[in-house]
Design an enzyme around this catalytic site. Structure first.
Site, mmCIF file in Angstrom:
data_model
loop_
_atom_site.group_PDB
_atom_site.id
_atom_site.type_symbol
_atom_site.label_atom_id
_atom_site.label_comp_id
_atom_site.label_asym_id
_atom_site.label_seq_id
_atom_site.Cartn_x
_atom_site.Cartn_y
_atom_site.Cartn_z
ATOM 1 N N CYS A 1 34.418 132.884 2.446
ATOM 2 C CA CYS A 1 33.232 133.734 2.510
ATOM 3 C C CYS A 1 32.983 134.231 3.931
ATOM 4 O O CYS A 1 33.727 135.057 4.440
ATOM 5 C CB CYS A 1 32.035 133.004 1.916
ATOM 6 S SG CYS A 1 30.660 134.088 1.484
ATOM 7 N N HIS A 2 31.952 133.742 4.622
ATOM 8 C CA HIS A 2 31.765 134.096 6.031
ATOM 9 C C HIS A 2 32.504 133.147 6.965
ATOM 10 O O HIS A 2 32.530 133.377 8.183
ATOM 11 C CB HIS A 2 30.275 134.117 6.388
ATOM 12 C CG HIS A 2 29.538 135.280 5.803
ATOM 13 N ND1 HIS A 2 28.879 135.212 4.596
ATOM 14 C CD2 HIS A 2 29.375 136.550 6.244
ATOM 15 C CE1 HIS A 2 28.327 136.390 4.324
ATOM 16 N NE2 HIS A 2 28.611 137.218 5.303
ATOM 17 N N GLU B 1 28.326 142.611 1.821
ATOM 18 C CA GLU B 1 27.315 142.517 2.878
ATOM 19 C C GLU B 1 26.234 143.572 2.671
ATOM 20 O O GLU B 1 25.038 143.307 2.868
ATOM 21 C CB GLU B 1 27.977 142.693 4.250
ATOM 22 C CG GLU B 1 27.202 142.083 5.397
ATOM 23 C CD GLU B 1 27.151 140.558 5.358
ATOM 24 O OE1 GLU B 1 26.135 140.035 4.838
ATOM 25 O OE2 GLU B 1 28.103 139.909 5.824
#
Length: 230
Positions: free
Chosen positions: A137-138, A168
């Site tokens: 993910c991030h 995002e």
């Protein structure tokens, strides 16, 4: 007479210590399911895990979804909670102690993973020693600035997945995060492979494992397990 297989060295799970989404003041941190779901895969395989965060101590948590059975099982485990409360400071770990490093997501990662010298040194050392680097993910924000001893970016020429620019925008944080993750990875020379928003996508390129979003967390854990047990 064959020798017994050597035990697998622990996997180092790295969590963000950053607790706020930019100037909004809204809380964030590491995303719980992006820790527990990969952890469940490694636990089932008997692969040990240790925890670190950028600042050490107890990192902020986000995504505390206790309708998720795996989240609930770990959140109710005193052993897990103690491990989360007492994470090592990443700069203090010895890279040689670990078979792999895994960067969990959560929006906080966008602020402190790319700017941490320890991310670069620890992950680079593990990778160049033949270990695995994984992120979801991030979490791939950690990969943006990692350079190897030859000066090249770790992700240059590599196939990757990460939270997409479209995702995002969908959560309306594209103007809040310090950069768009997928675009920045591509600018570093990575080949980014997006799936449709909120669908699982895991990409394995040699000893680099990346996943797109929370839906990809279990798959990243499975791929990491498979590389370590091959």
């Amino acid at each position: 007479m064959t020798s017994a297989p050597q035990p697998i060295k622990p996997v180092l799970f790295v969590l963000t210590s950053h607790g706020f989404k930019g100037e909004t003041g809204e809380p964030t941190g590491f995303y719980l399911g992006e820790v527990t779901h990969p952890l469940a895969m490694l636990d089932e395989a008997g692969i040990p895990v240790e925890f670190a965060s950028i600042d050490g101590g107890e990192p902020p948590v986000d995504g505390l979804d206790l309708n998720d059975a795996i989240n609930t099982r770990y959140w109710n485990s005193e052993g897990f909670r103690h491990a989360i409360r007492t994470t090592q400071r990443l700069a203090d770990v010895k890279p040689g102690d670990y078979s792999a490093i895994f960067f969990a997501g959560g929006h906080g990662a966008m602020w402190d993973f790319p700017t941490s010298p320890a991310v670069n040194s620890v992950a680079g050392d593990i990778y160049e020693a033949g270990g695995v680097v994984a992120a979801v993910c991030h979490g791939p924000a950690a990969l943006v600035n990692i350079t190897l001893s030859n000066g090249a970016h770790l992700v240059a020429g590599k196939n990757v997945a990460a939270f997409t620019d479209d995702e995002e925008r969908a959560v309306k944080l594209d103007k809040v995060v310090p950069f768009l993750l997928a675009s920045t990875l591509a600018a570093r020379g990575a080949h980014h492979h997006p799936a449709a928003d909120w669908t699982a996508k895991v990409v394995v390129d040699g000893r680099l494992v990346t996943g797109q979003n929370p839906q990809s967390a279990t798959g990243v854990g499975e791929a990491l397990r498979d590389l370590l047990t091959a």
